[in-house]
Write an enzyme that holds these catalytic residues in place. Structure first.
Site, PDB file in Angstrom:
ATOM      1  N   HIS A 123       0.971  -1.043  -0.859  1.00  0.00           N
ATOM      2  CA  HIS A 123       0.112  -0.262  -0.069  1.00  0.00           C
ATOM      3  C   HIS A 123       0.767   1.268   0.327  1.00  0.00           C
ATOM      4  O   HIS A 123       0.699   2.318   0.060  1.00  0.00           O
ATOM      5  CB  HIS A 123      -1.212  -0.206   1.260  1.00  0.00           C
ATOM      6  CG  HIS A 123      -1.929  -0.793   1.079  1.00  0.00           C
ATOM      7  ND1 HIS A 123      -2.407  -2.030   2.114  1.00  0.00           N
ATOM      8  CD2 HIS A 123      -2.455  -1.890  -0.142  1.00  0.00           C
ATOM      9  CE1 HIS A 123      -4.224  -2.993   1.572  1.00  0.00           C
ATOM     10  NE2 HIS A 123      -3.662  -2.931  -0.153  1.00  0.00           N
ATOM     11  N   GLY A 191      -1.507  -9.665  12.873  1.00  0.00           N
ATOM     12  CA  GLY A 191      -2.080  -8.150  12.757  1.00  0.00           C
ATOM     13  C   GLY A 191      -2.625  -7.939  11.396  1.00  0.00           C
ATOM     14  O   GLY A 191      -2.856  -6.254  11.406  1.00  0.00           O
ATOM     15  N   THR A 192      -4.137  -8.374  10.615  1.00  0.00           N
ATOM     16  CA  THR A 192      -4.857  -8.102  10.233  1.00  0.00           C
ATOM     17  C   THR A 192      -5.534  -8.477  10.114  1.00  0.00           C
ATOM     18  O   THR A 192      -6.561  -9.577  10.795  1.00  0.00           O
ATOM     19  CB  THR A 192      -3.990  -7.777   8.458  1.00  0.00           C
ATOM     20  OG1 THR A 192      -5.124  -6.826   7.700  1.00  0.00           O
ATOM     21  CG2 THR A 192      -3.597  -9.211   8.624  1.00  0.00           C
ATOM     22  N   SER A 193      -6.551  -7.092  10.224  1.00  0.00           N
ATOM     23  CA  SER A 193      -8.143  -7.766  10.141  1.00  0.00           C
ATOM     24  C   SER A 193      -8.709  -8.720   8.982  1.00  0.00           C
ATOM     25  O   SER A 193      -9.806  -8.864   8.636  1.00  0.00           O
ATOM     26  CB  SER A 193      -9.335  -6.532   9.816  1.00  0.00           C
ATOM     27  OG  SER A 193      -8.845  -5.564   8.845  1.00  0.00           O
TER      28      SER A 193
HETATM   29  N1  APR Z   1      -1.231  -7.714  17.786  1.00  0.00           N
HETATM   30  C1  APR Z   1      -1.444  -8.340  16.964  1.00  0.00           C
HETATM   31  N2  APR Z   1      -3.049  -7.946  16.484  1.00  0.00           N
HETATM   32  C2  APR Z   1      -3.216  -6.884  16.373  1.00  0.00           C
HETATM   33  C3  APR Z   1      -3.327  -5.656  17.709  1.00  0.00           C
HETATM   34  C4  APR Z   1      -1.662  -6.516  18.257  1.00  0.00           C
HETATM   35  N3  APR Z   1      -0.818  -5.688  18.989  1.00  0.00           N
HETATM   36  N4  APR Z   1      -3.664  -4.662  18.123  1.00  0.00           N
HETATM   37  C5  APR Z   1      -4.710  -5.112  16.859  1.00  0.00           C
HETATM   38  N5  APR Z   1      -4.400  -6.164  16.614  1.00  0.00           N
HETATM   39  C6  APR Z   1      -5.442  -6.023  15.146  1.00  0.00           C
HETATM   40  C7  APR Z   1      -7.008  -6.123  15.266  1.00  0.00           C
HETATM   41  O1  APR Z   1      -7.704  -7.542  16.568  1.00  0.00           O
HETATM   42  C8  APR Z   1      -6.899  -6.179  13.641  1.00  0.00           C
HETATM   43  O2  APR Z   1      -7.388  -7.045  13.221  1.00  0.00           O
HETATM   44  O3  APR Z   1      -4.871  -5.841  14.120  1.00  0.00           O
HETATM   45  C9  APR Z   1      -6.297  -6.281  12.928  1.00  0.00           C
HETATM   46  C10 APR Z   1      -6.432  -4.545  12.313  1.00  0.00           C
HETATM   47  O4  APR Z   1      -7.017  -4.643  11.619  1.00  0.00           O
HETATM   48  P1  APR Z   1      -6.934  -2.659  10.315  1.00  0.00           P
HETATM   49  O5  APR Z   1      -6.909  -1.645  11.975  1.00  0.00           O
HETATM   50  O6  APR Z   1      -8.266  -3.436   9.716  1.00  0.00           O
HETATM   51  O7  APR Z   1      -5.557  -2.991   9.720  1.00  0.00           O
HETATM   52  P2  APR Z   1      -4.886  -3.535   8.189  1.00  0.00           P
HETATM   53  O8  APR Z   1      -5.563  -4.866   7.723  1.00  0.00           O
HETATM   54  O9  APR Z   1      -3.436  -3.630   8.312  1.00  0.00           O
HETATM   55  O10 APR Z   1      -5.980  -2.597   7.495  1.00  0.00           O
HETATM   56  C11 APR Z   1      -5.991  -3.290   6.075  1.00  0.00           C
HETATM   57  O11 APR Z   1      -6.678  -1.223   5.160  1.00  0.00           O
HETATM   58  O12 APR Z   1      -7.223   1.121   5.598  1.00  0.00           O
HETATM   59  C12 APR Z   1      -6.609   0.682   4.733  1.00  0.00           C
HETATM   60  O13 APR Z   1      -4.675   0.453   3.760  1.00  0.00           O
HETATM   61  C13 APR Z   1      -5.604   0.765   4.728  1.00  0.00           C
HETATM   62  O14 APR Z   1      -3.235  -1.164   5.170  1.00  0.00           O
HETATM   63  C14 APR Z   1      -4.619  -0.721   5.192  1.00  0.00           C
HETATM   64  C15 APR Z   1      -5.233  -1.950   5.179  1.00  0.00           C
END
Ligand code: APR
Length: 245
Positions: A123, A191-193
């Site tokens: 990204h 750590g990704t949703s």
């Molecule tokens: N360790 C591991 N996971 C964690 C922690 C932690 N300490 N704290 C939170 N999380 C998890 C949350 O439960 C969630 O599932 O990290 C995840 C974060 O999810 P998002 O905020 O959706 O981030 P991401 O998956 O990277 O989003 C993807 O969305 O908005 C766009 O471009 C942006 O790259 C991003 C993309």
């Protein structure tokens, strides 16, 4: 740690130890313990906004200054953050594996700062700026950025060099990420949703190829029930334990 969890982590450690080729997908959660808010989930950055509405080319066209102010705020936050034990554990793992690819959705640069080498940024990068007209791209780490919205030397409006919703990934990066996953014996999803595509597509791709998949996340994701092992907890605690030799 409960007995079942202990057994599960021991099994996961065995897979990590045995794999000569490893791919990793990280998301905002790996930087949460560095103080960078996630987008979704508890305390998510965009809880009161919909990321799909704010991070778009249309939103930028409508109000470039507003988007730049938002990125300025995030740049300031990220500039104070340091890599945490989760980022560092991945550096250690890379040093031990003949083939290792770190695919990240994060734009914060914390994997680079930790010392990871083979990083694919799906990204983009929050420290890169790109001209909307001549396409020139450059690094600018100033915090805060003066004179928003930013402009290029050619006079045209500049934008963060980040992939917004509805935009394609940087050229060639998807095939490199997919190749790394297909070549891997082990795929760590940290750590990704797992709701943003195409990044999330790497998970079913790995599962279809019978690559072992380990997920690390305190919350459940749409893939938690399908992966070989879902370890519930913070990456900064779980990853160092898993990677310790
Ligand atoms: N360790 C591991 N996971 C964690 C922690 C932690 N300490 N704290 C939170 N999380 C998890 C949350 O439960 C969630 O599932 O990290 C995840 C974060 O999810 P998002 O905020 O959706 O981030 P991401 O998956 O990277 O989003 C993807 O969305 O908005 C766009 O471009 C942006 O790259 C991003 C993309």
């Amino acid at each position: 740690m409960p007995e079942a969890r202990k057994k599960e982590s021991q099994e996961a450690r065995g897979w990590i130890e045995a794999a000569d080729s490893v791919a990793v997908l990280t998301g905002a959660g790996i930087s949460a313990e560095s103080g960078v808010p996630t987008f979704r989930g508890t305390g998510g950055l965009w809880r009161s906004f919909r990321p799909e509405e704010l991070a778009t080319p249309e939103a930028f066209r409508r109000d470039p200054k507003l988007l730049w102010e938002w990125y300025n705020w995030r740049r300031e936050l990220i500039s104070k953050a340091l890599p945490n034990p989760g980022h560092k554990a991945l550096v250690e793992l890379e040093s031990r594996k003949p083939r290792f690819t770190l695919i990240t959705q994060n734009v914060d640069g914390l994997h680079d700062l930790a010392g990871s080498k083979n990083v694919l940024k799906l990204h983009g990068d929050i420290w890169q700026i790109r001209c909307t007209k001549c396409g020139k791209s450059w690094t600018d780490r100033r915090v805060p950025l003066p004179d928003l919205p930013a402009h290029c030397d050619c006079g045209a409006l500049a934008r963060p060099d980040i992939v917004w919703f509805g935009e394609p990934l940087p050229a060639g990066i998807w095939s490199r990420a997919a190749d790394a996953v297909e070549d891997a014996r082990l795929f760590l999803v940290v750590g990704t949703s797992a709701v943003v595509y195409p990044a999330a597509d790497l998970i079913p791709l790995a599962l279809a190829r019978k690559v072992k998949v380990i997920e690390i996340n305190p919350d459940e994701t749409p893939f938690s029930a399908e992966v070989d092992c879902a370890l519930a907890g913070p990456a900064g605690e779980i990853l160092p334990r898993l990677v310790a030799s």
